[in-house]
Design a protein around this motif. Structure first.
Motif, short mmCIF file in Angstrom:
data_model
loop_
_atom_site.label_atom_id
_atom_site.label_comp_id
_atom_site.label_asym_id
_atom_site.label_seq_id
_atom_site.Cartn_x
_atom_site.Cartn_y
_atom_site.Cartn_z
N SER A 30 13.24 -17.27 7.00
CA SER A 30 14.30 -16.27 7.08
C SER A 30 14.83 -15.92 5.69
O SER A 30 15.06 -16.79 4.86
N GLY A 31 14.98 -14.62 5.46
CA GLY A 31 15.50 -14.15 4.18
C GLY A 31 14.45 -13.83 3.15
O GLY A 31 14.72 -13.12 2.17
N ASP A 32 13.22 -14.35 3.32
CA ASP A 32 12.15 -14.05 2.38
C ASP A 32 11.79 -12.56 2.44
O ASP A 32 11.83 -11.94 3.51
N ILE A 33 11.42 -12.02 1.30
CA ILE A 33 10.93 -10.64 1.24
C ILE A 33 9.41 -10.70 1.09
O ILE A 33 8.88 -11.19 0.08
N VAL A 34 8.71 -10.24 2.12
CA VAL A 34 7.25 -10.24 2.13
C VAL A 34 6.76 -8.84 1.77
O VAL A 34 7.15 -7.86 2.41
N THR A 35 5.93 -8.76 0.75
CA THR A 35 5.40 -7.47 0.30
C THR A 35 3.90 -7.43 0.54
O THR A 35 3.17 -8.37 0.17
N LEU A 36 3.43 -6.37 1.15
CA LEU A 36 2.01 -6.16 1.44
C LEU A 36 1.54 -4.91 0.72
O LEU A 36 2.18 -3.86 0.80
N GLN A 37 0.42 -5.03 0.01
CA GLN A 37 -0.15 -3.90 -0.69
C GLN A 37 -1.45 -3.50 -0.01
O GLN A 37 -2.41 -4.27 0.02
N PHE A 38 -1.49 -2.30 0.59
CA PHE A 38 -2.67 -1.83 1.29
C PHE A 38 -3.41 -0.80 0.44
O PHE A 38 -2.81 -0.03 -0.29
N GLU A 39 -4.72 -0.79 0.57
CA GLU A 39 -5.56 0.21 -0.07
C GLU A 39 -5.83 1.35 0.92
O GLU A 39 -5.66 1.20 2.14
N SER A 40 -6.28 2.47 0.43
CA SER A 40 -6.47 3.66 1.27
C SER A 40 -7.49 3.42 2.38
O SER A 40 -7.38 4.00 3.47
N GLU A 41 -8.49 2.53 2.13
CA GLU A 41 -9.52 2.31 3.14
C GLU A 41 -9.11 1.30 4.21
O GLU A 41 -9.83 1.10 5.19
N ASP A 42 -7.95 0.66 4.05
CA ASP A 42 -7.53 -0.35 5.03
C ASP A 42 -7.21 0.28 6.38
O ASP A 42 -7.50 -0.30 7.43
N TYR A 43 -6.58 1.42 6.37
CA TYR A 43 -6.24 2.12 7.61
C TYR A 43 -6.75 3.55 7.51
O TYR A 43 -6.55 4.22 6.50
N PRO A 44 -7.43 4.05 8.56
CA PRO A 44 -7.89 5.44 8.54
C PRO A 44 -6.71 6.40 8.52
O PRO A 44 -5.68 6.17 9.16
N THR A 45 -6.85 7.49 7.79
CA THR A 45 -5.79 8.49 7.71
C THR A 45 -6.08 9.61 8.69
O THR A 45 -7.10 10.29 8.58
N PRO A 46 -5.20 9.82 9.69
CA PRO A 46 -5.46 10.90 10.66
C PRO A 46 -5.28 12.27 10.04
O PRO A 46 -4.50 12.45 9.09
N THR A 47 -6.01 13.23 10.57
CA THR A 47 -5.84 14.63 10.16
C THR A 47 -4.95 15.33 11.17
O THR A 47 -5.32 15.46 12.34
N ILE A 48 -3.79 15.77 10.73
CA ILE A 48 -2.83 16.44 11.61
C ILE A 48 -2.41 17.75 10.96
O ILE A 48 -1.89 17.75 9.84
N LEU A 49 -2.64 18.86 11.64
CA LEU A 49 -2.20 20.14 11.11
C LEU A 49 -0.67 20.18 11.07
O LEU A 49 0.00 19.67 11.97
N SER A 50 -0.15 20.79 10.05
CA SER A 50 1.29 20.84 9.86
C SER A 50 1.92 21.95 10.69
O SER A 50 1.41 23.07 10.74
N GLY A 51 3.04 21.61 11.36
CA GLY A 51 3.76 22.59 12.15
C GLY A 51 5.01 23.06 11.43
O GLY A 51 4.96 23.39 10.24
#
Length: 286
Positions: free
Chosen positions: A55-76
Motif C-alpha cells: 500500500s502506498g507504493d507507486i508502480v510505474t509501467l513503461q509499454f512499447e507501441s507493439e505491446d498493445y495493438p492500436t485500434p483504427t477509429i475514425l474521428s467524429g
C-alpha cells in the motif's frame, strides 16, 4: 505509453508478478516484455518480478507501441460528448438516444465511439468499449481510455461489481416489484431480435422496481437492475410479462416516440484508487 499507479490503502502486499498477473490482468506476452526490458519500477527504482509491492507504493509501467495493438477509429465530433466522470484511465458518458455505441463497419464515423475518439485526440488517448447500449437506449455508459485497464473493467462487469440502474416506462399497470429469471436466446425468424428460450438460451436476471403508475396513460414507470448483460435483456424480459417498453421499435406492436429506456445510474469502485464512483445520467425519463 507510461502508467504510474499508487496502490490504495487497503492493498494486500504481494509480488510484482502477482500484481501484474492476478490483479491487473496484464497479458502473458506483455508481462514477458515488461520483465525482459525491465520496464517496471517501484517508487522510481527498477523492480524485478519477485519484489514485493505494498500500500502506498507507486508502480510505474513503461509499454512499447507493439505491446498493445492500436485500434483504427475514425474521428467524429467531440462537441456531442457529455462527460459524467473522467480520469486518466476511464470515462463515463451520457449517451444520446438514437446513437450507436460503436461502428459495425470500418467507414462509420457517427457513433459514440467515433465522437469520443475526437474528444480524446487532443490528449493522445483512444477509447475502448467496455460494454454497450442499444442505439435506441440513452444514458450512462463506460469506456476505457487505455488498453491496460480494459480487461480489468471487463472483469468488474462480469463479476457484477459494476452496478447499472435503468429507467423504463412500460405499458399497463405493473402492481408490484419482481425479479425476472428467464433465459434469452436468438429469434430464429428475425436476426435483430431476441426471445425467451428456456432450452437453448443464456441465463438472464432482471430486477424490476415499480416507481409509479401513470393512470392517465395506463403506463408504469419502473427501475431495472441487471445481474446479467444479455442483448435486449430488459426489453425482452418486460415484454415477456406483458409490459412492453413504450416506443420499442422491435418488440412493441405500435411503437410511438422514443424507446423509453434510459441507463440512469452507473456505480463502480475504481480499480486503482478505490474511489466509489457514482455517475447519474440526468435528467432521465422522469
Amino acid at each position: 505509453m507510461e502508467l504510474s499507479i499508487q496502490l490504495p490503502k487497503n492493498f494486500k502486499e504481494q509480488t510484482v508478478r502477482e500484481l501484474l498477473e492476478q490483479e491487473w490482468l496484464v497479458p502473458r506476452k506483455v508481462r514477458h516484455f515488461l520483465r525482459t526490458r525491465k520496464n517496471v519500477s517501484i517508487n522510481g527504482e527498477t523492480a524485478l518480478f519477485h519484489f514485493p509491492v505494498k500500500s502506498g507504493d507507486i508502480v510505474t509501467l513503461q509499454f512499447e507501441s507493439e505491446d498493445y495493438p492500436t485500434p483504427t477509429i475514425l474521428s467524429g465530433h467531440a462537441s456531442t460528448i457529455e462527460v459524467l466522470f473522467e480520469d486518466e484511465h476511464l470515462i463515463i458518458l451520457n449517451k444520446p438516444v438514437g446513437m450507436k455505441t460503436h461502428p459495425n463497419q470500418p467507414d462509420e464515423n457517427d457513433t459514440l465511439l467515433n465522437h469520443l475518439a475526437a474528444y480524446l485526440a487532443p490528449k493522445n488517448q483512444l477509447p475502448y468499449v467496455v460494454h454497450r447500449l442499444d442505439k435506441e437506449t440513452s444514458g450512462a455508459i463506460l469506456f476505457a481510455k487505455n488498453p491496460f485497464v480494459l480487461p480489468i473493467l471487463g472483469r468488474l462487469l462480469e463479476s457484477k461489481q459494476i452496478y447499472r440502474r435503468y429507467q423504463a416506462v412500460v405499458s399497463g399497470e405493473l402492481k408490484e416489484s419482481l425479479t425476472i429469471r428467464k433465459k434469452i436466446g436468438r429469434d430464429r425468424h428475425d436476426r435483430r431480435k431476441r426471445v425467451i428460450d428456456e432450452r437453448r438460451g443464456d441465463i438472464a436476471i432482471t430486477h424490476v422496481e415499480v416507481d409509479a403508475y401513470i393512470k392517465k396513460s395506463n403506463q408504469t414507470a419502473v427501475y431495472c437492475v441487471l445481474d446479467t448483460g444479455r442483448t435486449h435483456q430488459i426489453r425482452v424480459h418486460l415484454a415477456s410479462i406483458g409490459h412492453l417498453i413504450i416506443g420499442d421499435p422491435l418488440y412493441h406492436p405500435k411503437p410511438v416516440g422514443r424507446l423509453m429506456l434510459h441507463a440512469y445510474e452507473l456505480h463502480l469502485i475504481h480499480p486503482f484508487t478505490g474511489e466509489n464512483i457514482v455517475a447519474t445520467a440526468k435528467p432521465g425519463l422522469w
